[in-house]
Design an enzyme around this catalytic site. Structure first.
Site, PDB file in Angstrom:
ATOM      1  N   THR A 101      66.461  29.330  34.879  1.00 32.14           N
ATOM      2  CA  THR A 101      65.701  28.854  33.695  1.00 32.14           C
ATOM      3  C   THR A 101      66.567  27.896  32.930  1.00 32.14           C
ATOM      4  O   THR A 101      66.211  26.995  32.187  1.00 32.14           O
ATOM      5  CB  THR A 101      65.075  30.044  32.900  1.00 32.14           C
TER       6      THR A 101
ATOM      7  N   ASP B  23      65.616  30.199  47.751  1.00 31.91           N
ATOM      8  CA  ASP B  23      65.426  31.453  47.006  1.00 31.91           C
ATOM      9  C   ASP B  23      63.942  31.811  47.300  1.00 31.91           C
ATOM     10  O   ASP B  23      63.336  31.490  48.167  1.00 31.91           O
ATOM     11  CB  ASP B  23      65.374  30.706  45.600  1.00 31.91           C
ATOM     12  N   HIS B  24      63.589  33.115  46.652  1.00 32.78           N
ATOM     13  CA  HIS B  24      62.259  34.023  46.985  1.00 32.78           C
ATOM     14  C   HIS B  24      61.445  33.248  47.884  1.00 32.78           C
ATOM     15  O   HIS B  24      60.659  32.094  47.466  1.00 32.78           O
ATOM     16  CB  HIS B  24      61.509  34.025  45.476  1.00 32.78           C
TER      17      HIS B  24
ATOM     18  N   GLY C 292      62.694  33.802  34.140  1.00 31.94           N
ATOM     19  CA  GLY C 292      62.046  32.874  33.179  1.00 31.94           C
ATOM     20  C   GLY C 292      62.132  33.317  31.804  1.00 31.94           C
ATOM     21  O   GLY C 292      61.861  32.472  30.787  1.00 31.94           O
TER      22      GLY C 292
ATOM     23  N   HIS D 204      68.818  38.988  39.518  1.00 28.62           N
ATOM     24  CA  HIS D 204      67.890  38.031  39.285  1.00 28.62           C
ATOM     25  C   HIS D 204      67.706  37.776  37.615  1.00 28.62           C
ATOM     26  O   HIS D 204      67.841  38.858  37.147  1.00 28.62           O
ATOM     27  CB  HIS D 204      67.029  38.148  40.023  1.00 28.62           C
ATOM     28  N   GLY D 205      67.050  36.727  37.501  1.00 30.69           N
ATOM     29  CA  GLY D 205      66.939  36.324  35.765  1.00 30.69           C
ATOM     30  C   GLY D 205      68.115  36.490  34.903  1.00 30.69           C
ATOM     31  O   GLY D 205      68.069  36.806  33.879  1.00 30.69           O
TER      32      GLY D 205
ATOM     33  N   ILE E  62      70.963  31.993  38.190  1.00 29.34           N
ATOM     34  CA  ILE E  62      70.809  31.213  36.907  1.00 29.34           C
ATOM     35  C   ILE E  62      69.911  30.059  37.210  1.00 29.34           C
ATOM     36  O   ILE E  62      70.168  29.151  37.842  1.00 29.34           O
ATOM     37  CB  ILE E  62      72.059  30.774  36.327  1.00 29.34           C
TER      38      ILE E  62
END
Ligand SMILES: [Zn+2]
Length: 282
Positions: free
Chosen positions: A232, A81-82, A180, A207-208, A230
């Site tokens: 958080t 990821d990132h 988040g 994202h998120g 997914i």
């Protein structure tokens, strides 16, 4: 089977479904994540941040995921990821990850293209997929999206230039989601998504995903989102179950038995998301 991101997302656009990309937060939860996909007869993407990679170890992660994919027969991709630096991406590729994300979205379009091209060249030589980002995905404060003003929507014109010049396999776009976010829900701009989808033919990434309502997730998939991240929500589920389990724990209790309910909680969240994303094999 152990697949690349490109392979796992191949039929998403035509089939009007998305594949969930779920963050590994600790090694304990990994078998339950793949078990969720097995129960639902669905492919799954396991993604992991550079920080968690360093905590668990790149080689241990990829060997574990590959072995679980082989054992269970589930189609799995392992995605970094990132990541902003090429050195970390190189370590993931050299250790057998099947997909990586270069996030140079904070830079100018030209600089983002240059950095992304460097990653694509190395990844392609090793048969690995690349996701990159254009625009910004918001951040949060205490689980609530706090910076609507800071979200820079992805421009369709820039997206065309970006995809054509880099040769990436999937594009993360900004259209109102935040990382988040779990105590509130995102306000999405569906016309931004539509305008990008009309001109881009590679898979688009949301994202998120934790901060997006079930109804909006379904709308996003119909609007052309192929990969839903997914993270958080899995961490919240694991910690919530762990808090309850350990509260009345006796020192003689097995630590193994104490974390089983936490892993089960993660599995349940993923099974539910797979139903919403519609990724079970028909
Ligand atoms: Zn993200």
């Amino acid at each position: 089977m152990y697949l690349t991101l490109k392979e796992i997302l191949k039929n998403t656009r035509k089939g009007k479904f998305a594949v969930g990309s779920f963050n590994i937060h600790c090694l304990e939860m990994v078998p339950s994540m793949i078990e969720a996909a097995k129960v639902k007869n669905s492919p799954i993407i396991l993604q992991i941040s550079p920080t968690t990679c360093k905590y668990i170890g790149f080689a241990l992660l990829s060997s574990t995921v590959k072995e679980l994919a082989r054992e269970t027969g589930v189609d799995v991709a392992l995605h970094l990821d990132h990541t902003k630096d090429f050195a970390t991406i190189k370590i993931a590729i050299d250790n057998g990850f099947s997909s990586v994300m270069i996030d140079a979205s904070a830079l100018s379009l030209e600089e983002n293209i240059e950095k992304t091209k460097e990653v694509v060249k190395y990844a392609k030589e090793h048969g690995v997929s690349v996701e990159a980002e254009l625009g910004t995905i918001g951040g949060t404060e205490d689980g609530v999206a706090s910076n609507e003003g800071e979200i820079r929507y992805t421009s369709p014109e820039d997206a065309v230039k970006f995809v054509q010049s880099t040769g990436i396999d999937a594009l993360a776009i900004g259209f109102g989601t935040s990382h988040g976010q779990w105590k509130s829900k995102a306000k999405l701009n569906f016309s931004v998504l539509k305008n990008i989808h009309d001109v881009i033919d590679i898979p688009l990434v949301l994202h998120g995903g934790t901060g997006v309502s079930e109804e909006d997730l379904k709308k996003c998939i119909l609007g052309g989102i192929s990969k839903v991240n997914i993270g958080t929500e899995l961490n919240v589920a694991w910690v919530d179950a762990t808090k309850k389990n350990f509260k009345n724990a006796d020192l003689a209790d097995s630590c193994r038995d104490l974390v089983i309910p936490s892993n089960d909680a993660v599995q349940k969240v993923i099974e539910n998301k797979i139903d919403i994303l519609g990724s079970s094999y028909k």
